[in-house]
Design a protein around this motif. Structure first.
Motif, PDB file in Angstrom:
ATOM      1  N   MET A   1      33.654  -3.214 -42.181  1.00  0.00           N
ATOM      2  CA  MET A   1      33.161  -1.861 -41.958  1.00  0.00           C
ATOM      3  C   MET A   1      32.882  -1.204 -43.311  1.00  0.00           C
ATOM      4  O   MET A   1      33.732  -1.193 -44.180  1.00  0.00           O
ATOM      5  CB  MET A   1      34.205  -1.049 -41.192  1.00  0.00           C
ATOM      6  CG  MET A   1      33.749   0.356 -40.833  1.00  0.00           C
ATOM      7  SD  MET A   1      35.095   1.374 -40.200  1.00  0.00           S
ATOM      8  CE  MET A   1      35.637   0.423 -38.793  1.00  0.00           C
ATOM      9  N   ARG A   2      31.664  -0.678 -43.470  1.00  0.00           N
ATOM     10  CA  ARG A   2      31.298   0.049 -44.687  1.00  0.00           C
ATOM     11  C   ARG A   2      31.179   1.521 -44.355  1.00  0.00           C
ATOM     12  O   ARG A   2      30.396   1.917 -43.482  1.00  0.00           O
ATOM     13  CB  ARG A   2      29.988  -0.484 -45.260  1.00  0.00           C
ATOM     14  CG  ARG A   2      30.066  -1.931 -45.719  1.00  0.00           C
ATOM     15  CD  ARG A   2      28.774  -2.363 -46.362  1.00  0.00           C
ATOM     16  NE  ARG A   2      28.490  -1.595 -47.566  1.00  0.00           N
ATOM     17  CZ  ARG A   2      27.386  -1.758 -48.313  1.00  0.00           C
ATOM     18  NH1 ARG A   2      26.471  -2.652 -47.944  1.00  0.00           N
ATOM     19  NH2 ARG A   2      27.204  -1.031 -49.393  1.00  0.00           N
ATOM     20  N   LEU A   3      31.918   2.340 -45.047  1.00  0.00           N
ATOM     21  CA  LEU A   3      31.912   3.766 -44.782  1.00  0.00           C
ATOM     22  C   LEU A   3      30.618   4.402 -45.280  1.00  0.00           C
ATOM     23  O   LEU A   3      30.121   4.074 -46.362  1.00  0.00           O
ATOM     24  CB  LEU A   3      33.095   4.447 -45.463  1.00  0.00           C
ATOM     25  CG  LEU A   3      34.487   4.060 -44.967  1.00  0.00           C
ATOM     26  CD1 LEU A   3      35.556   4.794 -45.780  1.00  0.00           C
ATOM     27  CD2 LEU A   3      34.654   4.365 -43.483  1.00  0.00           C
ATOM     28  N   SER A   4      30.097   5.310 -44.484  1.00  0.00           N
ATOM     29  CA  SER A   4      28.928   6.089 -44.875  1.00  0.00           C
ATOM     30  C   SER A   4      29.384   7.292 -45.693  1.00  0.00           C
ATOM     31  O   SER A   4      30.058   8.187 -45.153  1.00  0.00           O
ATOM     32  CB  SER A   4      28.177   6.572 -43.631  1.00  0.00           C
ATOM     33  OG  SER A   4      27.319   7.648 -43.946  1.00  0.00           O
ATOM     34  N   PRO A   5      29.043   7.356 -46.977  1.00  0.00           N
ATOM     35  CA  PRO A   5      29.471   8.507 -47.780  1.00  0.00           C
ATOM     36  C   PRO A   5      28.979   9.835 -47.209  1.00  0.00           C
ATOM     37  O   PRO A   5      29.693  10.843 -47.264  1.00  0.00           O
ATOM     38  CB  PRO A   5      28.863   8.235 -49.153  1.00  0.00           C
ATOM     39  CG  PRO A   5      28.661   6.755 -49.190  1.00  0.00           C
ATOM     40  CD  PRO A   5      28.323   6.361 -47.787  1.00  0.00           C
ATOM     41  N   GLU A   6      27.779   9.832 -46.647  1.00  0.00           N
ATOM     42  CA  GLU A   6      27.243  11.078 -46.098  1.00  0.00           C
ATOM     43  C   GLU A   6      28.079  11.551 -44.916  1.00  0.00           C
ATOM     44  O   GLU A   6      28.406  12.750 -44.806  1.00  0.00           O
ATOM     45  CB  GLU A   6      25.785  10.869 -45.663  1.00  0.00           C
ATOM     46  CG  GLU A   6      24.818  10.605 -46.803  1.00  0.00           C
ATOM     47  CD  GLU A   6      24.882   9.171 -47.315  1.00  0.00           C
ATOM     48  OE1 GLU A   6      25.500   8.307 -46.632  1.00  0.00           O
ATOM     49  OE2 GLU A   6      24.336   8.909 -48.402  1.00  0.00           O
ATOM     50  N   THR A 286      31.728   2.121 -35.816  1.00  0.00           N
ATOM     51  CA  THR A 286      31.783   0.921 -34.977  1.00  0.00           C
ATOM     52  C   THR A 286      31.966   1.302 -33.526  1.00  0.00           C
ATOM     53  O   THR A 286      32.512   2.369 -33.215  1.00  0.00           O
ATOM     54  CB  THR A 286      32.928  -0.005 -35.413  1.00  0.00           C
ATOM     55  OG1 THR A 286      32.928  -1.174 -34.596  1.00  0.00           O
ATOM     56  CG2 THR A 286      34.286   0.681 -35.269  1.00  0.00           C
ATOM     57  N   LYS A 287      31.514   0.414 -32.644  1.00  0.00           N
ATOM     58  CA  LYS A 287      31.720   0.606 -31.211  1.00  0.00           C
ATOM     59  C   LYS A 287      32.833  -0.291 -30.687  1.00  0.00           C
ATOM     60  O   LYS A 287      33.129  -0.297 -29.492  1.00  0.00           O
ATOM     61  CB  LYS A 287      30.427   0.323 -30.445  1.00  0.00           C
ATOM     62  CG  LYS A 287      29.284   1.279 -30.795  1.00  0.00           C
ATOM     63  CD  LYS A 287      28.072   1.014 -29.931  1.00  0.00           C
ATOM     64  CE  LYS A 287      26.919   1.934 -30.311  1.00  0.00           C
ATOM     65  NZ  LYS A 287      27.254   3.360 -30.202  1.00  0.00           N
ATOM     66  N   ALA A 288      33.440  -1.069 -31.579  1.00  0.00           N
ATOM     67  CA  ALA A 288      34.515  -1.974 -31.165  1.00  0.00           C
ATOM     68  C   ALA A 288      35.698  -1.169 -30.633  1.00  0.00           C
ATOM     69  O   ALA A 288      36.037  -0.110 -31.160  1.00  0.00           O
ATOM     70  CB  ALA A 288      34.954  -2.843 -32.341  1.00  0.00           C
ATOM     71  N   GLY A 289      36.322  -1.670 -29.587  1.00  0.00           N
ATOM     72  CA  GLY A 289      37.456  -0.971 -28.992  1.00  0.00           C
ATOM     73  C   GLY A 289      38.773  -1.403 -29.603  1.00  0.00           C
ATOM     74  O   GLY A 289      39.075  -2.600 -29.646  1.00  0.00           O
ATOM     75  N   ARG A 290      39.544  -0.466 -30.081  1.00  0.00           N
ATOM     76  CA  ARG A 290      40.886  -0.729 -30.602  1.00  0.00           C
ATOM     77  C   ARG A 290      41.789   0.425 -30.204  1.00  0.00           C
ATOM     78  O   ARG A 290      41.319   1.540 -29.939  1.00  0.00           O
ATOM     79  CB  ARG A 290      40.885  -0.869 -32.129  1.00  0.00           C
ATOM     80  CG  ARG A 290      40.150  -2.078 -32.665  1.00  0.00           C
ATOM     81  CD  ARG A 290      40.500  -2.308 -34.131  1.00  0.00           C
ATOM     82  NE  ARG A 290      39.724  -3.376 -34.722  1.00  0.00           N
ATOM     83  CZ  ARG A 290      39.931  -3.852 -35.949  1.00  0.00           C
ATOM     84  NH1 ARG A 290      40.869  -3.326 -36.706  1.00  0.00           N
ATOM     85  NH2 ARG A 290      39.189  -4.823 -36.435  1.00  0.00           N
ATOM     86  N   ALA A 296      43.443   2.792 -37.117  1.00  0.00           N
ATOM     87  CA  ALA A 296      43.974   3.209 -38.415  1.00  0.00           C
ATOM     88  C   ALA A 296      43.938   2.065 -39.416  1.00  0.00           C
ATOM     89  O   ALA A 296      43.607   2.265 -40.600  1.00  0.00           O
ATOM     90  CB  ALA A 296      45.393   3.733 -38.258  1.00  0.00           C
ATOM     91  N   VAL A 297      44.273   0.853 -38.974  1.00  0.00           N
ATOM     92  CA  VAL A 297      44.231  -0.312 -39.865  1.00  0.00           C
ATOM     93  C   VAL A 297      42.802  -0.570 -40.339  1.00  0.00           C
ATOM     94  O   VAL A 297      42.549  -0.812 -41.529  1.00  0.00           O
ATOM     95  CB  VAL A 297      44.803  -1.556 -39.162  1.00  0.00           C
ATOM     96  CG1 VAL A 297      44.518  -2.822 -39.965  1.00  0.00           C
ATOM     97  CG2 VAL A 297      46.307  -1.401 -38.947  1.00  0.00           C
ATOM     98  N   ALA A 298      41.845  -0.505 -39.409  1.00  0.00           N
ATOM     99  CA  ALA A 298      40.451  -0.758 -39.765  1.00  0.00           C
ATOM    100  C   ALA A 298      39.942   0.272 -40.766  1.00  0.00           C
ATOM    101  O   ALA A 298      39.232  -0.062 -41.732  1.00  0.00           O
ATOM    102  CB  ALA A 298      39.586  -0.749 -38.509  1.00  0.00           C
TER     103      ALA A 298
END
Length: 409
Positions: A1-6, A286-290, A296-298
């Protein structure tokens, strides 16, 4: 996962505040900006719920529910039970209260271990136990690198007298990330308890304390995008053995035993906004379900990845200036948090003032960490220049910082 700075920066009202527009924030180790969810919750509480909580009328019921929500949701993120999470006005005060409990519990001749790498919050309260006949042993750092060697800790615990080991997950001046899970396991095998200062680690991704195995874990929410509160996680197996530090009628509830004064209702309720922020980041990227803990880990991993990328240019720059500027702690980004303490060989405060002319918000001084600085040869009164950032920092902020450093040091 790459965070969007914006997207990330859009969650922080400070970045759209006109008075801050021309500034780059590099003193995050002293306090982060607050995310909008925390601000919303704090504002709502003062507007709609600012009454004695847990009563029999609607506003009071909602106030209590929001405070309980904060404790419950933070516990899920931290991998502990809700009753094991306590709030206090600061990590320093929480540590002094815990030390008072240990003072009444430990017997003369038993020992505690403290480190040279710590902020005074996880050092001074425990050192005062010597006044009660408790032996205080010091886990010393390498004077060149600031590193804590596990073998030295093993030697300190080899006679079976140690009951508590206090150490930082990450130092606020050395910057090294210690392997808290491994150290806690060592302490447990020696028959002792662990107290981990996570104040300088938690802003870079809230820790899974259950996985780490710490008996006590401390951090500050005003450095993790929230209000000015200290979080104490005390595992039940230890917390119910320690003497109660609150009113007698609160002694049966673990989360009240170490909160002797009335808590700040609004700020506790607002801490749920920290989890709102983590969830917002996760669901945007992300659309992944956790579950809550998985999210929090992701997000912690994504924050770490973002900060590692931001650290690279600054580490390279400081390596090229090594003859003039000494970076305390590891030179490799992967071994440290983005908290950089620079020994300039002269007083640091004038340099911090000059950096402000470039729009750089930075800190100078000893940062409540005189012991590690003295151990690493920083003269008293000189201080260090501290530069610290988070996942919301931009690449151009780092470029701007490097240009300002080049001009001023």
């Amino acid at each position: 996962m790459r965070l969007s700075p914006e997207f990330v920066r859009g969650q922080f009202p400070a970045f759209s505040e006109p008075s801050l527009r021309d500034w780059a924030h590099f003193e995050n180790a002293g306090g982060s900006f607050a995310c909008r969810y925390v601000i919303w919750r704090l504002h709502r509480f003062y507007r709609e719920r600012n009454v004695q909580p847990c009563g029999d009328y609607p506003a009071s019921e909602r106030a209590g529910e929001e405070m309980d929500e904060a404790r419950r949701r933070l516990a899920l993120v931290l991998g502990v039970e809700a009753e094991e999470v306590s709030f206090g006005p600061s990590t320093t005060q929480n540590a002094f209260i815990l030390a008072a409990a240990f003072r009444d519990w430990l017997r003369p001749g038993e020992a505690v271990v403290v480190t040279e790498q710590d902020h005074e919050a996880n050092s001074a309260p425990w050192r005062r136990l010597a006044q009660a006949g408790v032996e205080v042993r010091e886990w010393r750092i390498d004077p060149e690198t600031g590193h804590l060697d596990d073998d030295d800790l093993a030697d300190l615990m080899d006679d079976g007298k140690v009951r508590l080991v206090c150490f930082p997950h990450c130092s606020n001046v050395v910057g090294e990330i210690n392997d808290a899970r491994r150290i806690c396991a060592m302490v447990r095998r020696a028959g002792a308890y662990s107290c981990v200062d996570g104040v300088s680690y938690a802003p870079h991704g809230l820790p899974d304390i259950g996985r780490i195995g710490a008996d006590i874990y401390l951090f500050s929410t005003y450095k993790t995008y929230g209000p000015h509160q200290g979080i104490m996680v005390i595992r039940r197996s230890l917390g119910m053995r320690l003497p109660n530090q609150a009113f007698d009628f609160n002694g049966d509830e673990l989360w009240k035993r170490f909160t002797p004064a009335g808590p700040d209702h609004a700020q506790i309720a607002a801490c749920a906004g920290i989890v709102d922020y983590i969830d917002a980041l996760y669901h945007h990227h992300t659309k992944a379900g956790r579950d809550v803990a998985g999210r929090a880990v992701a997000i912690a991993e994504a924050m770490r990845s973002r900060e590692l990328a931001l650290m690279g240019p600054l580490v390279d720059y400081l390596a090229g200036r090594a003859r003039e500027v000494r970076l305390l702690g590891p030179m490799r980004a992967r071994d440290r948090a983005p908290t950089f303490a620079l020994d300039l060989g002269r007083p640091a405060e004038p340099v911090a003032r000059r950096l402000a002319r470039h729009g750089i918000m930075a800190g100078a001084g000893e940062f409540y960490a005189p012991r590690p600085l003295a151990a690493m040869g920083v003269p008293p009164g000189q201080g260090v220049l501290r530069l610290s950032f988070l996942h919301y920092t931009l690449e151009q902020d780092v470029d701007r910082l490097i240009a300002a450093l080049d001009a001023e040091i």
